[in-house]
Design an enzyme around this catalytic site. Sequence first.
Site, mmCIF file in Angstrom:
data_model
loop_
_atom_site.group_PDB
_atom_site.id
_atom_site.type_symbol
_atom_site.label_atom_id
_atom_site.label_comp_id
_atom_site.label_asym_id
_atom_site.label_seq_id
_atom_site.Cartn_x
_atom_site.Cartn_y
_atom_site.Cartn_z
ATOM 1 N N HIS A 79 3.562 7.560 -6.322
ATOM 2 C CA HIS A 79 2.713 8.397 -7.187
ATOM 3 C C HIS A 79 3.430 8.860 -8.448
ATOM 4 O O HIS A 79 2.977 9.756 -9.122
ATOM 5 C CB HIS A 79 2.191 9.605 -6.405
ATOM 6 C CG HIS A 79 1.337 9.207 -5.246
ATOM 7 N ND1 HIS A 79 -0.018 9.056 -5.343
ATOM 8 C CD2 HIS A 79 1.664 8.889 -3.975
ATOM 9 C CE1 HIS A 79 -0.500 8.678 -4.172
ATOM 10 N NE2 HIS A 79 0.505 8.568 -3.321
ATOM 11 N N LYS A 110 -1.548 2.158 -7.686
ATOM 12 C CA LYS A 110 -2.016 3.510 -8.020
ATOM 13 C C LYS A 110 -1.929 3.723 -9.529
ATOM 14 O O LYS A 110 -2.867 3.416 -10.241
ATOM 15 C CB LYS A 110 -1.229 4.525 -7.204
ATOM 16 C CG LYS A 110 -1.628 4.414 -5.732
ATOM 17 C CD LYS A 110 -0.751 5.143 -4.774
ATOM 18 C CE LYS A 110 -1.256 4.896 -3.351
ATOM 19 N NZ LYS A 110 -0.287 5.275 -2.325
ATOM 20 N N SER A 143 2.830 12.428 -1.399
ATOM 21 C CA SER A 143 1.480 11.925 -1.659
ATOM 22 C C SER A 143 0.386 12.917 -1.301
ATOM 23 O O SER A 143 -0.682 12.903 -1.911
ATOM 24 C CB SER A 143 1.262 10.617 -0.909
ATOM 25 O OG SER A 143 1.455 10.799 0.484
HETATM 26 C C1 LIG Z 1 -0.031 4.597 -1.162
HETATM 27 C C2 LIG Z 1 1.365 4.760 -0.736
HETATM 28 C C3 LIG Z 1 2.094 3.665 -0.231
HETATM 29 C C4 LIG Z 1 1.458 2.336 0.030
HETATM 30 O O1 LIG Z 1 1.223 1.634 -1.147
HETATM 31 P P1 LIG Z 1 0.041 0.543 -1.183
HETATM 32 O O2 LIG Z 1 0.370 -0.296 -2.371
HETATM 33 O O3 LIG Z 1 -1.230 1.292 -1.318
HETATM 34 O O4 LIG Z 1 0.129 -0.217 0.102
HETATM 35 C C5 LIG Z 1 3.416 3.867 0.070
HETATM 36 N N1 LIG Z 1 4.009 5.064 -0.099
HETATM 37 C C6 LIG Z 1 3.335 6.136 -0.570
HETATM 38 C C7 LIG Z 1 4.051 7.436 -0.743
HETATM 39 C C8 LIG Z 1 2.002 6.017 -0.901
HETATM 40 O O5 LIG Z 1 1.324 7.081 -1.327
#
Ligand SMILES: *Cc1c(COP(=O)(O)O)cnc(C)c1O
Length: 396
Positions: free
Chosen positions: A221, A246, A193
């Site tokens: 992602h 995302k 990320s």
């Molecule tokens: C953003 C993210 C999460 C958490 O997901 P949310 O739906 O925002 O709680 C988990 N793992 C990674 C690698 C992330 O980037």
Amino acid sequence: MAEAKAVSLPEPLTIETWAAQQLEQLTGKHQMRHLHETVPLEGVLVHHQGKELINFSGNDYLGLSRHPDVVNAAVEALYAYGAGAGASRLVTGNHPIYSELEQQLARLRGTEAALVFASGYHANIGVIPALMGRNDLILLDKLVHACILDGARLSGATIMRFNHNDVAHVRQLLEKTRSHHGRCLLVTDAVFSMDGDLAPVEELSALCRAHDAWLMTDDAHGLGLCADDLDGKAHLVDVQMGTLSKVAGSFGGYVCAKRDVINLIANTARSFMFSTALPPAVVAASVKSLDIIEFDRDWRLRPLDMARHFSNRLGLATAQSPIVPIVVGKSDVALYAARTLMQQGFLVTPIRPPTVPEGSARLRVTFSALHKMDQVDLLALTIHSQPWFRECVLSA
Ligand SMILES: *Cc1c(COP(=O)(O)O)cnc(C)c1O
């Protein structure tokens, strides 16, 4: 009668004094964070700290959070089913739209079944303890997302960290320690990320198979953005976790696996059992988003295209995902760099410890299908002329 002796007690430390001291320490380390208001405008434009800026920091990679079809799906479900689910899914919150989304996820990701959680964070802190316990071993890449580490800690299993994407280190740890533990789970981000690089899933999978270990990937992602791997390499991975918050522009987390694994998780993951179901309107938005992601391949690959163009313009390693880090080292330099970009009309938030390791503060530039190529060029040109950029390229 003897006089009570006056004892001078130390001043009690009030909670607010303590909090103020802690905040002062954070400020001293340039790690203080502020909740700046950001209002989305047209496309990738946002209103932020009194200015109109081009946003290069979001995770809404395909602009789906505001796609008219996605918004309409949410609005229709909102009127039909109301604002909230009203209960946990194991009680009365399990609206039929959940299983529609789960079947869609399982099909896209090439697995038998899926389970939707309130968020990606909920998924990781629920799934890992549902699979692992005290006598087990969890191997984590040193750069995994914070909520993977939190999930691993909650499980009570032994945790070992391996050097980032270092397959030889994984082999060494497995050979040395695997036999001392019961079950073994290796967890890695599929797309990292804060670094934007990809995990060597094929090699990790082969090693896990050879050492009686299971492989779990966090594809928060990914979801088909980095190549034609919308299926998350299902044949290599035992547990695929991801988020709808995302790429899908909606909200919620999910996990995909064989049916029995999913059934077990639904019966034992505490963050699933003891948290209210997502609002049906949010789930309806996700269903529509996944439709678009599945069928619009060109749109899906646009952010990576721009990231590659951008990284090449700056002479950085060619981007592997829509995330391009520019590591400047010190937190105050990252803050300064972000501030200068903001003055020029770009929103690129600085990422500092503890989100990234000490000494690796950075700008994390992300690309959206909604960016225009000339906006990307302008950002590259602007960054290229900055003294802090020349310095960090020289020291790299
Ligand atoms: C953003 C993210 C999460 C958490 O997901 P949310 O739906 O925002 O709680 C988990 N793992 C990674 C690698 C992330 O980037």
